[in-house]
Design a protein around this motif. Structure first.
Motif, mmCIF file in Angstrom:
data_model
loop_
_atom_site.group_PDB
_atom_site.id
_atom_site.type_symbol
_atom_site.label_atom_id
_atom_site.label_comp_id
_atom_site.label_asym_id
_atom_site.label_seq_id
_atom_site.Cartn_x
_atom_site.Cartn_y
_atom_site.Cartn_z
ATOM 1 N N VAL A 215 59.937 80.604 13.523
ATOM 2 C CA VAL A 215 61.353 80.936 13.378
ATOM 3 C C VAL A 215 61.675 81.068 11.893
ATOM 4 O O VAL A 215 61.423 80.146 11.112
ATOM 5 C CB VAL A 215 62.260 79.868 14.025
ATOM 6 N N LYS A 216 62.232 82.220 11.521
ATOM 7 C CA LYS A 216 62.608 82.473 10.125
ATOM 8 C C LYS A 216 64.103 82.231 9.984
ATOM 9 O O LYS A 216 64.930 83.079 10.330
ATOM 10 C CB LYS A 216 62.249 83.904 9.730
ATOM 11 N N THR A 220 67.565 77.595 6.095
ATOM 12 C CA THR A 220 66.652 76.460 6.159
ATOM 13 C C THR A 220 65.261 76.808 5.665
ATOM 14 O O THR A 220 64.583 75.997 5.028
ATOM 15 C CB THR A 220 66.556 75.942 7.615
ATOM 16 N N GLY A 221 64.814 78.018 5.947
ATOM 17 C CA GLY A 221 63.461 78.437 5.634
ATOM 18 C C GLY A 221 62.660 78.658 6.904
ATOM 19 O O GLY A 221 63.194 78.619 8.013
ATOM 20 N N ASN A 265 53.178 82.233 4.760
ATOM 21 C CA ASN A 265 54.577 82.472 5.109
ATOM 22 C C ASN A 265 55.531 81.391 4.599
ATOM 23 O O ASN A 265 56.702 81.374 4.991
ATOM 24 C CB ASN A 265 54.707 82.596 6.633
ATOM 25 N N HIS A 266 55.015 80.507 3.735
ATOM 26 C CA HIS A 266 55.840 79.441 3.149
ATOM 27 C C HIS A 266 56.620 78.720 4.254
ATOM 28 O O HIS A 266 57.830 78.497 4.147
ATOM 29 C CB HIS A 266 56.792 80.020 2.102
ATOM 30 N N ALA A 267 55.891 78.349 5.300
ATOM 31 C CA ALA A 267 56.514 77.751 6.482
ATOM 32 C C ALA A 267 56.151 76.277 6.601
ATOM 33 O O ALA A 267 55.126 75.818 6.087
ATOM 34 C CB ALA A 267 56.078 78.495 7.742
ATOM 35 N N TYR A 288 70.215 74.134 12.805
ATOM 36 C CA TYR A 288 69.676 74.765 11.600
ATOM 37 C C TYR A 288 69.967 76.254 11.650
ATOM 38 O O TYR A 288 69.973 76.865 12.712
ATOM 39 C CB TYR A 288 68.168 74.527 11.513
ATOM 40 N N GLU A 289 70.196 76.835 10.484
ATOM 41 C CA GLU A 289 70.412 78.277 10.417
ATOM 42 C C GLU A 289 69.823 78.836 9.116
ATOM 43 O O GLU A 289 69.341 78.098 8.291
ATOM 44 C CB GLU A 289 71.887 78.621 10.542
#
Length: 289
Positions: A215-216, A220-221, A265-267, A288-289
């Motif tokens: 989820v992008k 939040t990131g 993906n910096h996740a 979260y958004e």
């Protein structure tokens, strides 16, 4: 150890959970329109494990650990996706919890149906149902979502509805309504809403068609919801594989691939059963958004 692994597979098939007939449903509510992507986190039960070595053979024999059971709602301007459904809501009627083989004790203190009602989403209005895999602690409330389109890897669907579901730790008696859901069988990664913000990731190994959810979130990131890719942080850090996984070699390969995916993906990996990590995550009605 062989006997213990078999007991774990029986637990995940959920044979004794079947005694908990009936479900807790919520009265109809009108779903809220979404302007932006949101992720809600729900408390879908806890599992006390009397011998944590079942999750990493040879380590921690006889040690106790509590796992959480998380499920999620993704609200997108184009629709809604329920990700996993936790332990059965009916467990709320057993305050002392349900113990199986003196190994697992399951508790539910808040029903999924009531948590959805609190944020204004009736289960029968949910558009999509994504199940990481078909073990009983992830499908406890699938019957709440009869209209949702099931999104599942074709290998998982074949195992769950084929001639030998018990071979994979699945029990059709726990998901008797699911075969009637509309379904889209997947053969790889799948972009749920077509804009790259919510992607089902093919993460095989724990079960024949295990999957995770990426989820992008603009504020939040990027987050990857683990399913049972791993069960808690120690197993992720040391790449421990439970003895009851369907394919150990594939599990290790997938963990390496996911580690690279997270880096690229910096996740952040949210481990769905990790109680300690989960305590730092805000739950519905917050989001979260």
């Amino acid at each position: 150890m062989y006997k213990l692994v078999n007991l774990v597979r029986v637990f995940f098939a959920g044979i004794l959970i079947l005694a908990l007939t009936g479900c807790v449903s919520a009265p109809p509510v009108t779903p809220k329109a979404a302007q932006n992507l949101r992720l809600y986190v729900f408390n879908c039960g806890t599992i006390d494990v009397a011998d944590i070595s079942v999750f990493h053979p040879g380590i921690g024999k006889g040690e106790h650990k509590r796992l959480t059971d998380s499920c999620y709602l993704i609200v997108h301007p184009k629709g809604t996706l329920m990700w996993d459904t936790g332990l059965p809501d009916a467990l709320i009627n057993i305050p002392e919890g349900k113990t199986v083989y003196n190994l697992f004790t399951m508790h539910v203190t808040r029903t999924l149906a009531s948590q959805l009602q609190e944020i204004g989403y009736a289960p029968d209005t949910i558009n999509y149902l994504g199940i990481s895999h078909m073990h009983s602690d992830h499908i406890g409330n699938v019957n709440l979502f009869p209209k949702a389109t099931l999104l599942m890897q074709q290998e998982e669907y074949a195992a769950a509805f084929g001639p030998e579901p018990g071979k994979y730790g699945f029990s059709p008696e726990n998901y008797p309504t699911l075969h009637a859901n509309p379904v889209k069988q997947l053969t790889g990664d799948y972009d749920v809403f077509g804009d790259g913000t919510v992607i089902i990731k093919r993460t095989l190994g724990h079960t024949p068609g295990h999957q995770a959810l990426f989820v992008k979130l603009p504020k939040t990131g990027n987050v990857l919801l683990s399913g049972d890719l791993v069960h808690f942080t120690e197993n992720w850090e040391h790449k421990y594989v439970p003895g009851f996984n369907y394919d150990k070699a594939q599990s290790l390969k997938t963990m390496d691939e996911v580690a690279q995916f997270l880096k690229d993906n910096h996740a952040v990996l949210w481990i769905q059963h990790d109680l300690e990590q989960n305590q730092e995550i805000k739950h519905a009605p917050k989001y979260y958004e």
